[in-house]
Design a protein around this motif. Sequence first.
Motif, PDB file in Angstrom:
ATOM      1  N   ILE A  97       0.840  -1.200   0.000  1.00  0.00           N
ATOM      2  CA  ILE A  97       0.000   0.000   0.000  1.00  0.00           C
ATOM      3  C   ILE A  97       0.873   1.247   0.000  1.00  0.00           C
ATOM      4  N   LYS A 133      -6.730   2.583   4.007  1.00  0.00           N
ATOM      5  CA  LYS A 133      -6.822   2.130   2.621  1.00  0.00           C
ATOM      6  C   LYS A 133      -7.154   0.636   2.566  1.00  0.00           C
ATOM      7  N   TYR A 134      -6.558  -0.112   3.445  1.00  0.00           N
ATOM      8  CA  TYR A 134      -6.791  -1.553   3.501  1.00  0.00           C
ATOM      9  C   TYR A 134      -8.273  -1.836   3.753  1.00  0.00           C
ATOM     10  N   LEU A 157      -8.950  -1.582  -0.331  1.00  0.00           N
ATOM     11  CA  LEU A 157      -8.406  -2.876  -0.726  1.00  0.00           C
ATOM     12  C   LEU A 157      -9.463  -3.962  -0.760  1.00  0.00           C
ATOM     13  N   TYR A 192      -4.181  -3.587  -4.407  1.00  0.00           N
ATOM     14  CA  TYR A 192      -2.858  -3.303  -3.865  1.00  0.00           C
ATOM     15  C   TYR A 192      -1.855  -4.448  -3.952  1.00  0.00           C
TER      16      TYR A 192
END
Length: 345
Positions: A110, A321-322, A326, A332
């Motif tokens: 990431i 973000k995960y 994601l 990613y």
Amino acid sequence: MNSTNCYLLAIESSCDDTAAAILHNDKVLSNVVATQEIHQQYGGVVPELASRAHQQNIVPVVTAALRKANIDKKELSAIAFTSGPGLLGSLLVGTSFAKSLALGLDIPLIDVNHMQAHILAHFIDEEGYEKPTFPFLAMTISGGHTQIVRVDSYFKMSVIGQTIDDAVGEAFDKSAKLLGLPYPGGPLVDKWAAEGNPKAFPFTKPKVEGLNFSFSGLKTQIMYFIQKQVQQNPDFIEQHIADVCASIQYTIVGILMDKLKKAVKQTGITQVAIGGGVSANKGIRNALVQAEKNLGWKTYLPKFEYTTDNAAMIGIVGYLKYVHELKEKNTYKDTGVHAQSRLKI
């Protein structure tokens, strides 16, 4: 692995600090930083020396972060790293290491914008610290950046004001250098300012349109002032260093606060957060506390260890973000992302 049980390694190498952190979801388990003292003798960061020091430090720092968190690398869910902005040679060290490890472990990689990380550091789960709600204004202040950012969501940000020349941190450091203080001089100006009279030596604030900043003229003004005073009295700095530092800091804080007040008025947003190395400055923190009392703002001051460059702030962006991107897009796994010395929010 379920997004609510994410163990993430974060790597930061944008300038002269090599840092690694382990986060369990939004909570920091370890946050290790190796500073590079070699730059002190040069009065500033030497890019080539910084990148070489990162190469020496990155394996021990990551190893220490894993050990302190009591986590084996095989337990990691993802790796986040700073892709920019910053010194390209320094960024390449962290980027290459993160890519290689993510590839070897077959886990998501990431990329993180360093300036977004300074803002989103406020969302680290930390006892005694309240998280902002959207929308809010964020002022990022460091040795390389000075920005006012409107933050409407985790990844919807717009720069509404920024420096047109030098950053505020550079103004502090160059002023310190003129006073004969060692690098990095900004914290020493802050220390001396606490003992001086902030109105002893008035400096003119630059006139810049809108919400933008300028510090190059102020730096020149301070240089000529010190040169003139030393010509008249060779012991001027030694006799008046506290008052000079207090006056410089008072002027710089005034410039920042004037623009923040204008931004609040223009946007109608009264939630204000600060981030970046200069956000550790006591004068700026005190000014924001007073603004909260007198102007009805809600202000957010980061924990001191999250003000300067660190990997925990990279980790919280990686985690967000995960969770938010994601799992939805599964984007990613790509290791084609590269370091960028210039990167917009």
